[in-house]
Scaffold this motif. Structure first.
Motif, PDB file in Angstrom:
ATOM      1  N   VAL A 103      -4.578 -11.233  -9.758  1.00 15.98           N
ATOM      2  CA  VAL A 103      -4.452 -10.574  -8.456  1.00 15.98           C
ATOM      3  C   VAL A 103      -4.181 -11.659  -7.420  1.00 15.98           C
ATOM      4  O   VAL A 103      -4.918 -12.626  -7.314  1.00 15.98           O
TER       5      VAL A 103
ATOM      6  N   LEU B 197      -3.912 -12.767  -3.562  1.00 15.77           N
ATOM      7  CA  LEU B 197      -4.448 -12.385  -2.256  1.00 15.77           C
ATOM      8  C   LEU B 197      -3.841 -13.258  -1.163  1.00 15.77           C
ATOM      9  O   LEU B 197      -3.477 -14.407  -1.407  1.00 15.77           O
TER      10      LEU B 197
ATOM     11  N   THR C 141      -1.722 -18.223  -0.193  1.00 17.25           N
ATOM     12  CA  THR C 141      -2.225 -17.223  -1.130  1.00 17.25           C
ATOM     13  C   THR C 141      -3.232 -17.867  -2.071  1.00 17.25           C
ATOM     14  O   THR C 141      -3.297 -19.081  -2.202  1.00 17.25           O
TER      15      THR C 141
ATOM     16  N   ARG D 275      -5.140 -16.885  -6.085  1.00 15.62           N
ATOM     17  CA  ARG D 275      -5.083 -16.004  -7.258  1.00 15.62           C
ATOM     18  C   ARG D 275      -6.472 -15.855  -7.872  1.00 15.62           C
ATOM     19  O   ARG D 275      -7.213 -16.811  -7.968  1.00 15.62           O
TER      20      ARG D 275
ATOM     21  N   MET E   7      -7.448  -4.707  -8.536  1.00 12.37           N
ATOM     22  CA  MET E   7      -7.146  -4.831  -7.111  1.00 12.37           C
ATOM     23  C   MET E   7      -8.362  -4.478  -6.261  1.00 12.37           C
ATOM     24  O   MET E   7      -8.650  -5.148  -5.272  1.00 12.37           O
TER      25      MET E   7
ATOM     26  N   ALA F  34     -10.915  -7.360  -6.451  1.00 17.58           N
ATOM     27  CA  ALA F  34     -10.456  -8.535  -5.706  1.00 17.58           C
ATOM     28  C   ALA F  34     -10.440  -8.299  -4.201  1.00 17.58           C
ATOM     29  O   ALA F  34     -10.533  -9.247  -3.431  1.00 17.58           O
ATOM     30  N   SER F  35     -10.329  -7.059  -3.770  1.00 15.60           N
ATOM     31  CA  SER F  35     -10.222  -6.767  -2.337  1.00 15.60           C
ATOM     32  C   SER F  35     -11.570  -6.619  -1.644  1.00 15.60           C
ATOM     33  O   SER F  35     -11.624  -6.227  -0.483  1.00 15.60           O
TER      34      SER F  35
ATOM     35  N   VAL G 206      -4.878  -7.772  -0.693  1.00 15.75           N
ATOM     36  CA  VAL G 206      -4.197  -7.845  -1.981  1.00 15.75           C
ATOM     37  C   VAL G 206      -2.696  -7.888  -1.711  1.00 15.75           C
ATOM     38  O   VAL G 206      -2.149  -7.044  -1.022  1.00 15.75           O
TER      39      VAL G 206
ATOM     40  N   VAL H  21      -0.377  -7.764  -7.963  1.00 11.66           N
ATOM     41  CA  VAL H  21      -1.159  -7.841  -9.198  1.00 11.66           C
ATOM     42  C   VAL H  21      -0.195  -7.814 -10.370  1.00 11.66           C
ATOM     43  O   VAL H  21       0.855  -7.178 -10.303  1.00 11.66           O
TER      44      VAL H  21
END
Length: 73
Positions: free
Chosen positions: A6, A8, A21, A23, A35, A38-39, A46, A49
């Motif tokens: 994912v 970000l 970014t 990962r 997602m 990770a969010s 996000v 992905v």
């Protein structure tokens, strides 16, 4: 469970053309679940992905998230 990468980006990025970014490599049942996991950090959005390759590893300089629903690859 599948391993996902994912990507970000910061919620408030100064450079919108080339944002910084990071990962996260997660194990989840679906890409949507990866997602969501990770969010959880409100400062990051996000950005994308994708399935992680079995041989892929998170770079040493980038942090990875580890929760009860995810395992760092």
């Amino acid at each position: 469970m599948h391993t996902y990468c994912v990507v970000l980006r910061p919620q408030h990025s100064l450079n919108s053309l080339y944002p910084h970014t990071k990962r996260y490599y997660l194990r989840a049942n679906t890409a949507a679940q990866a997602m969501l996991i990770a969010s959880e950090d409100p400062e990051w959005l996000v950005f994308g992905v994708e399935p992680a390759r079995m041989s892929a590893r998170a770079p040493q300089s980038e942090p990875s998230v580890s929760t009860e629903n995810s395992i760092v690859a």
